[in-house]
Enzyme design. Structure first.
Site, PDB file in Angstrom:
ATOM      1  N   PHE A  10      -1.918  -0.283 -10.255  1.00  0.00           N
ATOM      2  CA  PHE A  10      -2.534  -1.451  -9.618  1.00  0.00           C
ATOM      3  C   PHE A  10      -3.810  -1.930 -10.297  1.00  0.00           C
ATOM      4  O   PHE A  10      -4.366  -2.949  -9.915  1.00  0.00           O
ATOM      5  CB  PHE A  10      -2.767  -1.223  -8.114  1.00  0.00           C
ATOM      6  CG  PHE A  10      -3.555   0.018  -7.767  1.00  0.00           C
ATOM      7  CD1 PHE A  10      -4.926   0.045  -7.898  1.00  0.00           C
ATOM      8  CD2 PHE A  10      -2.903   1.135  -7.281  1.00  0.00           C
ATOM      9  CE1 PHE A  10      -5.640   1.180  -7.547  1.00  0.00           C
ATOM     10  CE2 PHE A  10      -3.606   2.270  -6.927  1.00  0.00           C
ATOM     11  CZ  PHE A  10      -4.990   2.298  -7.065  1.00  0.00           C
TER      12      PHE A  10
ATOM     13  N   LYS B 234       0.881  -1.179   0.000  1.00  0.00           N
ATOM     14  CA  LYS B 234       0.000   0.000   0.000  1.00  0.00           C
ATOM     15  C   LYS B 234       0.913   1.222   0.000  1.00  0.00           C
ATOM     16  O   LYS B 234       1.512   1.560   1.012  1.00  0.00           O
ATOM     17  CB  LYS B 234      -0.930   0.008   1.218  1.00  0.00           C
ATOM     18  CG  LYS B 234      -1.915   1.164   1.186  1.00  0.00           C
ATOM     19  CD  LYS B 234      -2.891   1.078   2.337  1.00  0.00           C
ATOM     20  CE  LYS B 234      -4.046   2.064   2.198  1.00  0.00           C
ATOM     21  NZ  LYS B 234      -3.652   3.446   2.076  1.00  0.00           N
TER      22      LYS B 234
ATOM     23  N   LYS C 264      -7.700  -3.086   3.397  1.00  0.00           N
ATOM     24  CA  LYS C 264      -6.433  -2.421   3.713  1.00  0.00           C
ATOM     25  C   LYS C 264      -6.003  -2.767   5.133  1.00  0.00           C
ATOM     26  O   LYS C 264      -6.833  -2.978   6.014  1.00  0.00           O
ATOM     27  CB  LYS C 264      -6.549  -0.904   3.515  1.00  0.00           C
ATOM     28  CG  LYS C 264      -7.653  -0.243   4.279  1.00  0.00           C
ATOM     29  CD  LYS C 264      -7.776   1.233   3.908  1.00  0.00           C
ATOM     30  CE  LYS C 264      -9.006   1.830   4.555  1.00  0.00           C
ATOM     31  NZ  LYS C 264      -9.236   3.215   4.231  1.00  0.00           N
TER      32      LYS C 264
HETATM   33  P1  AMP Z   1      -7.186   5.002   2.257  1.00  0.00           P
HETATM   34  O1  AMP Z   1      -6.915   6.310   1.546  1.00  0.00           O
HETATM   35  O2  AMP Z   1      -6.447   4.849   3.547  1.00  0.00           O
HETATM   36  O3  AMP Z   1      -8.652   4.682   2.324  1.00  0.00           O
HETATM   37  O4  AMP Z   1      -6.566   3.829   1.352  1.00  0.00           O
HETATM   38  C1  AMP Z   1      -6.949   3.606   0.043  1.00  0.00           C
HETATM   39  C2  AMP Z   1      -5.945   4.226  -0.906  1.00  0.00           C
HETATM   40  O5  AMP Z   1      -4.708   3.537  -0.892  1.00  0.00           O
HETATM   41  C3  AMP Z   1      -6.337   4.130  -2.347  1.00  0.00           C
HETATM   42  O6  AMP Z   1      -7.291   5.074  -2.696  1.00  0.00           O
HETATM   43  C4  AMP Z   1      -5.009   4.366  -3.058  1.00  0.00           C
HETATM   44  O7  AMP Z   1      -4.777   5.750  -3.164  1.00  0.00           O
HETATM   45  C5  AMP Z   1      -3.999   3.858  -2.077  1.00  0.00           C
HETATM   46  N1  AMP Z   1      -3.215   2.678  -2.523  1.00  0.00           N
HETATM   47  C6  AMP Z   1      -1.899   2.501  -2.304  1.00  0.00           C
HETATM   48  N2  AMP Z   1      -1.482   1.338  -2.781  1.00  0.00           N
HETATM   49  C7  AMP Z   1      -2.537   0.717  -3.343  1.00  0.00           C
HETATM   50  C8  AMP Z   1      -2.729  -0.535  -3.991  1.00  0.00           C
HETATM   51  N3  AMP Z   1      -1.741  -1.405  -4.151  1.00  0.00           N
HETATM   52  N4  AMP Z   1      -3.991  -0.837  -4.433  1.00  0.00           N
HETATM   53  C9  AMP Z   1      -5.011   0.029  -4.251  1.00  0.00           C
HETATM   54  N5  AMP Z   1      -4.876   1.227  -3.642  1.00  0.00           N
HETATM   55  C10 AMP Z   1      -3.667   1.580  -3.185  1.00  0.00           C
END
Ligand code: AMP
Length: 584
Positions: A341, A251, A424
């Site tokens: 991704f 991530k 996540k």
């Molecule tokens: P959050 O912003 O904490 O809800 O986490 C989701 C976000 O992580 C997504 O919207 C992407 O911007 C980010 N992200 C980073 N790495 C990845 C990945 N491998 N697959 C999908 N999203 C990712």
């Protein structure tokens, strides 16, 4: 069509907070409209002339609007300025003054939808040195023929304050009600999720019915609502939920972009549908160069890297690329890579309908990878140990944690939806008792003592995506450094609201209210039942909601998230349930 009929509908919508009533007002109205007018009115109801992702905005400064109001009403600009300091909303001032002016019975020509659209378009396109004078004139043209309610909404539209509560989900309910059945609602919503264009969906539905809506396809140039992840607090729980086996990816801690690649042009959109192409021109051109397909839509995370070592740098570094000015220097000073991704379109094939593994393999085949254009690191994981090792590897590469992705045949790209197909798991889930939340500021309390003359604490809310309301979860006063405290008015005062915004559901009364706009990242020790906070009210216990204990601002303003993308009441509820299950 007379604009007064439209303004009356907006007024009725503003007069109710019941989503059902709004739906019925709108669907009754929609049925009376021809498809093209319907499309324009749908945009106007959102305070726009175009879909959300259009870069141009009306955005007239309040002062300019006040000048037009002064011309129309005959009142001096200084008097109007005084009213504005009290009211804060040029729409309300215009309404009152136009009401008084009408009593002196000046003759005027009724406004039509066409005239409104024509003048708003002129305002939007006004350029050059005298653009401000031109805008004032076009607005004057509208206000001179407006009734009070018409004037209120015209001023709210041009100043970006059109929040009548008709969220996009309510418009979709009303469209389904007007032109289809309840069963058609998911298809209509999917069309919106893959085009981000409510007006297009409305016009298509009114013209060709649900069959025509079904034919709407993902297309380059129409951003697709992003798929979102749920969260779980441990690797074993994730594996359990995924049926014992899943893909895990790093991530990355950067900015998500959706790239729309065409024959000879590329556009990059943020998850909030802003056009980020000029912020990442190097990524845009490299993507075009490396893409083997004529057309493609992909998603990836843009991450800043250390120019010497190539190591990944924290999120704060890549935000230098979100500046409006001095981009050339920022491109040079802050090198960025994209870690892709997902792929949503490959030539003319709608990839959103395929399961994850097929998309991932197509993504790899569609690009000649380079240093700047890479795939996210991924492994298929089937045991707790493998998962934990992969998580440690992610952290050692300076990533935030991991994203687990379902390998099931149902793992299609669910545009606009948050679900357990993606889960996540972040580093801070291990450190804090719970983890971080993205909360919206809906109010503020004046500071005392050392914070006198500033905001001392903020009233923070989550979004309830079932009711469309913002429900409070905490009063936040910890984690603000001096610079942040000093900058708070600049960041928030543009969204001041004279009364509690109707979409805010709270039992607290802060000193000032804000239209829910600014999203801040907050960590907390625990979620607990609360007699005051309104998130998931009455769900766990009668007469209680859920609140955060010991909330602290992490220092991260989530300007990449819109208010509707913040943590939801349901997420708070599921974390509360996990937390209480842990204690058993
Ligand atoms: P959050 O912003 O904490 O809800 O986490 C989701 C976000 O992580 C997504 O919207 C992407 O911007 C980010 N992200 C980073 N790495 C990845 C990945 N491998 N697959 C999908 N999203 C990712």
């Amino acid at each position: 069509m007379l604009y007064s009929e439209i303004a009356d509908v907006f007024d009725r919508l503003e007069g109710t907070s019941s989503r059902l009533e709004m739906t019925s007002i709108l669907s009754g109205f929609f049925r009376t409209l021809d498809p093209v007018s319907l499309r324009h009115i749908v945009y106007l109801s959102q305070g726009k002339l175009h879909p959300d992702f259009f870069a141009v905005e009306l955005g007239m400064a309040d002062k300019l609007v006040l000048r037009s109001i002064a011309f129309v009403s005959g009142m001096s600009e200084s008097k109007i300025d005084e009213l504005w300091k009290k009211e804060g909303d040029p729409g309300t001032i215009a309404e009152t003054l136009v009401k008084n002016k009408k009593q002196t019975a000046l003759s005027y020509e009724p406004l039509t939808l066409e005239t409104v659209l024509k003048n708003l378009t002129l305002i939007e396109n006004a350029e050059g040195r005298d653009s401000q004078d031109k805008k004032t004139k076009y607005l004057f043209n509208l206000l001179k023929d407006s009734g009070p309610v018409e004037a209120r909404y015209i001023c709210r539209i041009v100043t970006g304050r059109m929040r009548i509560g008709a969220a996009s989900m309510t418009i979709l309910d009303a469209l389904a009600d007007a032109f289809g059945t309840k069963e058609d609602r998911p298809e209509i919503e999917r069309a919106f999720n893959i085009t981000c264009d409510l007006g297009l969906v409305a016009e298509t539905l009114a013209t060709g019915g649900v069959d025509a809506v079904r034919k709407i396809k993902v297309a380059v140039g129409n951003p697709i609502k992003v798929m979102l992840a749920e969260r779980l607090p441990s690797i074993p729980l994730i594996l359990d939920r995924m049926g014992g086996r899943c893909a895990m990816e790093f991530k990355y801690d950067g900015i998500r972009v959706q790239a729309h690649i065409d024959k000879d042009s590329v556009k990059l959109y943020s998850r909030r549908l802003e056009d980020l192409t000029s912020n990442f021109p190097d990524i845009a051109s490299e993507l075009r160069k490396r893409c083997r397909a004529e057309r493609a839509i992909i998603e990836g995370e843009c991450v800043a890297v250390d120019p010497e070592t190539g190591g990944m740098l924290p999120f704060q570094t890549v935000t230098h690329r979100r500046k409006k000015h001095g981009m050339d220097k920022a491109v040079e000073d802050y090198p960025v890579r994209i870690f892709m991704f997902d792929i949503l379109l490959a030539d003319d094939e709608d990839m959103t309908l395929y399961p994850f593994e097929q998309r991932r393999s197509r993504l790899g085949k569609t690009f000649d990878l380079s240093e700047k254009v890479q795939l996210t690191s991924m492994e298929v994981v089937g045991t707790r140990q493998e998962g934990e090792e992969f998580f440690s590897k992610a952290l050692s590469m300076k990533c935030e944690g991991i994203m687990a992705k379902s390998l099931s045949p149902e793992s299609v790209y669910r545009a606009g939806s948050r679900g357990f197909l993606w889960i996540k798991y972040k580093k801070d889930y291990e450190e804090a008792l719970t983890d971080s939340f993205d909360l919206v500021a809906v109010g503020a309390f004046h500071g005392r003592g050392k914070r006198a003359g500033k905001y001392g604490a903020l009233l923070m809310a989550v979004f309830d995506d079932e009711t469309g309301k913002y429900c409070t979860v905490c009063k936040l006063g910890t984690g603000f450094d001096d610079a942040f405290l000093a900058g708070m008015p600049d960041m928030l005062d543009g969204y001041l609201s004279e009364a509690r915004p109707r979409m805010v559901d709270t039992q607290m009364t802060p000193d000032v209210w804000f239209l829910p706009t600014v999203v801040l990242e907050v960590v907390a020790a625990e979620i607990s039942l609360s007699p005051t906070h309104t998130a998931a009210w009455g769900v766990v216990k009668e007469d209680a909601g859920l609140g955060l204990r010991f909330p602290r601002f992490t220092g991260r303003v989530r300007d990449d998230k819109g208010p509707e993308e913040c943590t939801t009441a349901n997420e708070i509820l599921s974390i509360y349930e996990l937390q209480t299950a842990d204690k058993l």
